[in-house]
Scaffold this motif. Structure first.
Motif, PDB file in Angstrom:
ATOM      1  N   SER A   1       9.191  -2.369  -4.096  1.00  0.00           N
ATOM      2  CA  SER A   1      10.100  -1.791  -3.101  1.00  0.00           C
ATOM      3  C   SER A   1      11.206  -2.793  -2.806  1.00  0.00           C
ATOM      4  O   SER A   1      10.952  -3.989  -2.670  1.00  0.00           O
ATOM      5  CB  SER A   1       9.343  -1.431  -1.816  1.00  0.00           C
ATOM      6  OG  SER A   1       8.588  -2.531  -1.329  1.00  0.00           O
ATOM      7  N   ALA A   2      12.440  -2.291  -2.734  1.00  0.00           N
ATOM      8  CA  ALA A   2      13.610  -3.140  -2.460  1.00  0.00           C
ATOM      9  C   ALA A   2      14.569  -2.351  -1.574  1.00  0.00           C
ATOM     10  O   ALA A   2      14.908  -1.212  -1.890  1.00  0.00           O
ATOM     11  CB  ALA A   2      14.296  -3.562  -3.753  1.00  0.00           C
ATOM     12  N   ASP A   3      14.992  -2.955  -0.466  1.00  0.00           N
ATOM     13  CA  ASP A   3      15.829  -2.254   0.508  1.00  0.00           C
ATOM     14  C   ASP A   3      17.306  -2.415   0.197  1.00  0.00           C
ATOM     15  O   ASP A   3      17.836  -3.539   0.205  1.00  0.00           O
ATOM     16  CB  ASP A   3      15.559  -2.773   1.922  1.00  0.00           C
ATOM     17  CG  ASP A   3      14.264  -2.242   2.489  1.00  0.00           C
ATOM     18  OD1 ASP A   3      13.567  -1.502   1.772  1.00  0.00           O
ATOM     19  OD2 ASP A   3      13.945  -2.560   3.656  1.00  0.00           O
ATOM     20  N   THR A   4      17.968  -1.294  -0.055  1.00  0.00           N
ATOM     21  CA  THR A   4      19.415  -1.320  -0.213  1.00  0.00           C
ATOM     22  C   THR A   4      20.128  -1.494   1.117  1.00  0.00           C
ATOM     23  O   THR A   4      21.273  -1.943   1.164  1.00  0.00           O
ATOM     24  CB  THR A   4      19.891  -0.013  -0.875  1.00  0.00           C
ATOM     25  OG1 THR A   4      19.219   1.090  -0.256  1.00  0.00           O
ATOM     26  CG2 THR A   4      19.579  -0.005  -2.351  1.00  0.00           C
TER      27      THR A   4
ATOM     28  N   ALA B   1       4.342   4.068  -2.260  1.00  0.00           N
ATOM     29  CA  ALA B   1       3.601   3.236  -3.206  1.00  0.00           C
ATOM     30  C   ALA B   1       2.094   3.354  -2.975  1.00  0.00           C
ATOM     31  O   ALA B   1       1.315   3.465  -3.922  1.00  0.00           O
ATOM     32  CB  ALA B   1       4.042   1.776  -3.091  1.00  0.00           C
ATOM     33  N   VAL B   2       1.683   3.337  -1.710  1.00  0.00           N
ATOM     34  CA  VAL B   2       0.255   3.478  -1.397  1.00  0.00           C
ATOM     35  C   VAL B   2      -0.246   4.853  -1.833  1.00  0.00           C
ATOM     36  O   VAL B   2      -1.336   4.981  -2.405  1.00  0.00           O
ATOM     37  CB  VAL B   2       0.005   3.251   0.106  1.00  0.00           C
ATOM     38  CG1 VAL B   2      -1.451   3.562   0.470  1.00  0.00           C
ATOM     39  CG2 VAL B   2       0.323   1.812   0.490  1.00  0.00           C
TER      40      VAL B   2
ATOM     41  N   SER C   1      16.263   2.765   0.944  1.00  0.00           N
ATOM     42  CA  SER C   1      15.470   1.783   0.217  1.00  0.00           C
ATOM     43  C   SER C   1      15.135   2.396  -1.134  1.00  0.00           C
ATOM     44  O   SER C   1      15.313   3.598  -1.343  1.00  0.00           O
ATOM     45  CB  SER C   1      14.187   1.445   0.994  1.00  0.00           C
ATOM     46  OG  SER C   1      13.330   0.596   0.238  1.00  0.00           O
ATOM     47  N   VAL C   2      14.659   1.580  -2.050  1.00  0.00           N
ATOM     48  CA  VAL C   2      14.285   2.060  -3.380  1.00  0.00           C
ATOM     49  C   VAL C   2      12.842   1.655  -3.648  1.00  0.00           C
ATOM     50  O   VAL C   2      12.462   0.505  -3.424  1.00  0.00           O
ATOM     51  CB  VAL C   2      15.200   1.476  -4.477  1.00  0.00           C
ATOM     52  CG1 VAL C   2      14.788   1.990  -5.854  1.00  0.00           C
ATOM     53  CG2 VAL C   2      16.656   1.816  -4.201  1.00  0.00           C
TER      54      VAL C   2
ATOM     55  N   THR D   1       9.571   0.966   4.997  1.00  0.00           N
ATOM     56  CA  THR D   1       8.296   1.552   5.405  1.00  0.00           C
ATOM     57  C   THR D   1       7.948   2.758   4.543  1.00  0.00           C
ATOM     58  O   THR D   1       6.818   2.888   4.065  1.00  0.00           O
ATOM     59  CB  THR D   1       8.350   1.962   6.887  1.00  0.00           C
ATOM     60  OG1 THR D   1       8.501   0.789   7.696  1.00  0.00           O
ATOM     61  CG2 THR D   1       7.084   2.681   7.294  1.00  0.00           C
ATOM     62  N   GLU D   2       8.916   3.644   4.325  1.00  0.00           N
ATOM     63  CA  GLU D   2       8.635   4.821   3.504  1.00  0.00           C
ATOM     64  C   GLU D   2       8.410   4.429   2.049  1.00  0.00           C
ATOM     65  O   GLU D   2       7.586   5.048   1.358  1.00  0.00           O
ATOM     66  CB  GLU D   2       9.768   5.844   3.604  1.00  0.00           C
ATOM     67  CG  GLU D   2       9.405   7.175   2.957  1.00  0.00           C
ATOM     68  CD  GLU D   2      10.515   8.210   3.029  1.00  0.00           C
ATOM     69  OE1 GLU D   2      10.270   9.362   2.615  1.00  0.00           O
ATOM     70  OE2 GLU D   2      11.630   7.876   3.484  1.00  0.00           O
ATOM     71  N   SER D   3       9.106   3.417   1.563  1.00  0.00           N
ATOM     72  CA  SER D   3       8.872   2.962   0.188  1.00  0.00           C
ATOM     73  C   SER D   3       7.432   2.482   0.018  1.00  0.00           C
ATOM     74  O   SER D   3       6.764   2.802  -0.981  1.00  0.00           O
ATOM     75  CB  SER D   3       9.846   1.834  -0.162  1.00  0.00           C
ATOM     76  OG  SER D   3      11.168   2.314  -0.294  1.00  0.00           O
TER      77      SER D   3
END
Length: 601
Positions: free
Chosen positions: A400-403, A267-268, A414-415, A261-263
């Protein structure tokens, strides 16, 4: 008329008289434009005569004023009055024209759902928050009480639990605290570790858990907000970004956030600054498919960005397609949002086509790979029929990709990656005017848990490329096996094209929500979908695929037999029937009351 009134400042009467033919021509042109922008009931000739008479009278008065000794003073006062009058008229006309243009834009671009919200949302918001209204207030209190009664059971709260509402007079010993939590943790973790919960638990194994616990203990008090105090954590964050970017064929430009969500939020924000504010866009818009994650709705609502949703249904395999997006692109569009894959249906949008579209219109493209970011790069694209989705495509501006999902790290990291430094800098929050000193954060959060960043770094380094490739094969093979089995069950209809990590399905034979309730009684936790109704399962290493398929066939047979007797709807089916019939404002009121109950002890 402002141009001609300015010409009257010439203090020569003869010069003003020579302006009459030119003024008549200009009056003719202005009248035509006024009629085009705001048609009147009079004829064009009448408009010209009226305006010419008014201008001629003003010229005559000016000449008359200039005939006296103090003519220049009178002329100046007259000219000022005329200018003020003309400017006021022009401002009113310009405001009206802008309002008409904005209304026309809304009529052409707003959908039925947006218009419904515009007119109904204020009334519903007032209604659900006006508990003092006699009949409405009583009904809302009745609804709240019913939700509160059922919430404890739905949330699995123990009726015999000990509730603490205030600090103990004396601190409780550490041994007693651990003992109290260990009993609950053992029961709760056992439910998830049975392999019957969709998603949620993405990692397993005693050795990996021990590693995560050890790393967390090393940096449990660290905070990257103070970068010079824990330099190793800052290095870990930079290396996480670099390793993830290399995996997704991009530059090492990004940030570690608290989750997907924060990623998406960052981005937005980056696109809003780079493709919106710096270009003078006053009413920014983001285009997405109806299968996009709802965290995008949250981000757009927080930042005042209009979200334009393109319907993705069974006719287009639940994919967002470039031809549908192209029809929604306007001068206000700052970003297109694509999924790889989407959470509801597990489909991967046509990202290559969307990339070409965004390059053509010079707008941003964000790829939400929170689910697939650590799976798709490690599977053979040709074998499963998927296209490139990452920075190899020139239009992709951020990913965005979640670790903490298939990256196999602890919650929550997340990244978010960016194609350029300027885009990443646009997501920062710098503030130089604070009395507490210079302040800047790369993400929405100020203080961040350094231990979570350390765990993410440890997961990436300990698993490595070969380990992620093995895990990706297990996950995708499990998803494919489930999809093939669902396709062989006549009562079910698979809705995921080329499944990778998520498999979704529906039914034309019975209410699919009854199947969810039947599987829930067998210990399974699947995700209900709506618009249209369906279910999905997010496959992880821990999912017991064979047991799920056996239970699925048994549950289908049971629900089909029950559907012949047409029983009264209950459980999930009754809930989503109510959602379809009630206004969204009332549904969201009930959701808020349920969340209130979950936040109570």
């Amino acid at each position: 008329m402002l141009i001609f009134e300015a010409a009257m400042m010439v203090p020569v009467t003869r010069a003003i008289r020579h302006l009459r033919p030119l003024a008549l021509t200009a009056v003719f042109v202005i009248c035509i434009f006024r009629r085009l922008s705001a048609p009147t009931g009079t004829s064009l000739l009448e408009d010209i005569l009226t305006n010419w008479t008014e201008l001629d009278e003003r010229m005559s008065r000016t000449i008359e004023f200039m005939s006296y000794g103090d003519g220049h003073c009178r002329f100046l006062l007259s000219w000022i009055a005329m200018v003020i009058s003309a400017v006021a008229k022009d401002i009113v006309a310009l405001t009206g024209m802008l309002g008409l243009l904005r209304a026309g834009y809304c009529l052409l671009n707003f959908g039925a759902a947006e218009w419904r919200d515009i007119f109904s949302r204020p009334f519903l918001d007032w209604l659900v928050h006006s508990e003092g209204v006699p009949y409405v207030g009583a009904k809302l209190r009745e609804l709240s009480d019913g939700i509160a009664r059922e919430a404890d059971a739905m949330l699995g709260k123990d009726p015999k639990r000990t509730i603490r509402s205030s600090l103990p007079k004396e601190g409780v010993t550490g041994e007693r605290v651990l003992k109290e939590l260990q009993g609950c943790a053992g029961r709760e973790n056992a439910i998830v570790e049975e392999g019957k919960v969709s998603g949620t638990l993405y990692s397993g194994g005693a050795r990996h858990s021990e590693l995560m616990s050890g790393v967390h203990a090393l940096y449990q008090w660290s905070n990257p907000l103070k970068p010079g105090v824990w330099p190793r954590i800052n290095q870990c964050e930079a290396e996480i970004v670099s390793m993830t970017a290399d995996m997704l064929h991009g530059p090492p430009v990004g940030c570690v956030t608290s989750g997907g969500t924060e990623s998406i939020l960052m981005a937005v924000r980056a696109h809003l600054v780079c493709f919106g504010r710096r270009r003078g866009v006053k009413f920014p818009e983001v285009i997405c498919g109806s299968t996009a994650h709802c965290s995008l709705n949250k981000a757009c609502q927080m930042m005042g960005v209009r979200l334009v949703t393109v319907d993705c249904d069974d006719s287009n395999s639940y994919e967002l397609r470039a031809e549908d997006v192209r029809r929604r692109v306007t001068c206000n569009t700052i970003m297109v949002f694509a999924s790889a894959p989407s959470f509801p249906r597990g489909t991967i949008d046509r990202i290559a086509d969307l990339s070409a579209l965004t390059v053509r219109y010079d707008i941003g493209l964000h790829v939400d790979a929170c689910l697939g970011g650590f799976v798709l790069p490690f599977i053979c694209e040709e074998d499963i029929g998927i296209e490139a989705f990452d920075f190899r495509l020139p239009g992709v501006a951020s990913i965005s990709a979640d670790t903490h999902k298939y990256g196999h790290s602890t919650k929550g990291t997340s990244v978010v990656l960016f194609r350029s430094l300027s885009l990443r800098r646009a997501s920062y929050f710098p503030y130089s005017g604070w009395s507490g000193g210079l302040y800047i954060t790369p993400t929405a959060a100020g203080s961040r848990p350094g231990a979570a960043i350390g765990c993410a770094w440890a997961a990436l380094v300990s698993i490595g490329e070969a380990g992620y490739r093995r895990k990706a094969k297990v996950i995708v093979d499990g998803a494919r096996k489930i999809a093939i089995e669902i396709q062989s069950i006549p009562e079910l209809k698979p809705t995921t094209k080329n499944p990778t990590v998520v498999v979704s399905f529906s039914s034309d034979e019975f209410d699919i929500y009854n199947l969810k309730d039947a599987l829930s009684k067998m210990g399974w936790s699947l995700n209900p979908l709506q618009s249209p109704p369906g279910l999905n399962i997010c496959v992880t290493e821990n999912i017991a695929v064979g047991e799920f398929l056996r239970d699925l066939r048994e549950a289908v047979a049971r629900v089909k037999a029950q559907s012949l007797t047409k029983p009264k709807k209950g459980g999930t089916a009754a809930l989503y029937d109510a959602v379809r019939t009630l206004p969204s404002g009332l549904v969201e009121y009930a959701m808020c009351r349920f969340t209130d109950a979950s936040l109570s002890p």
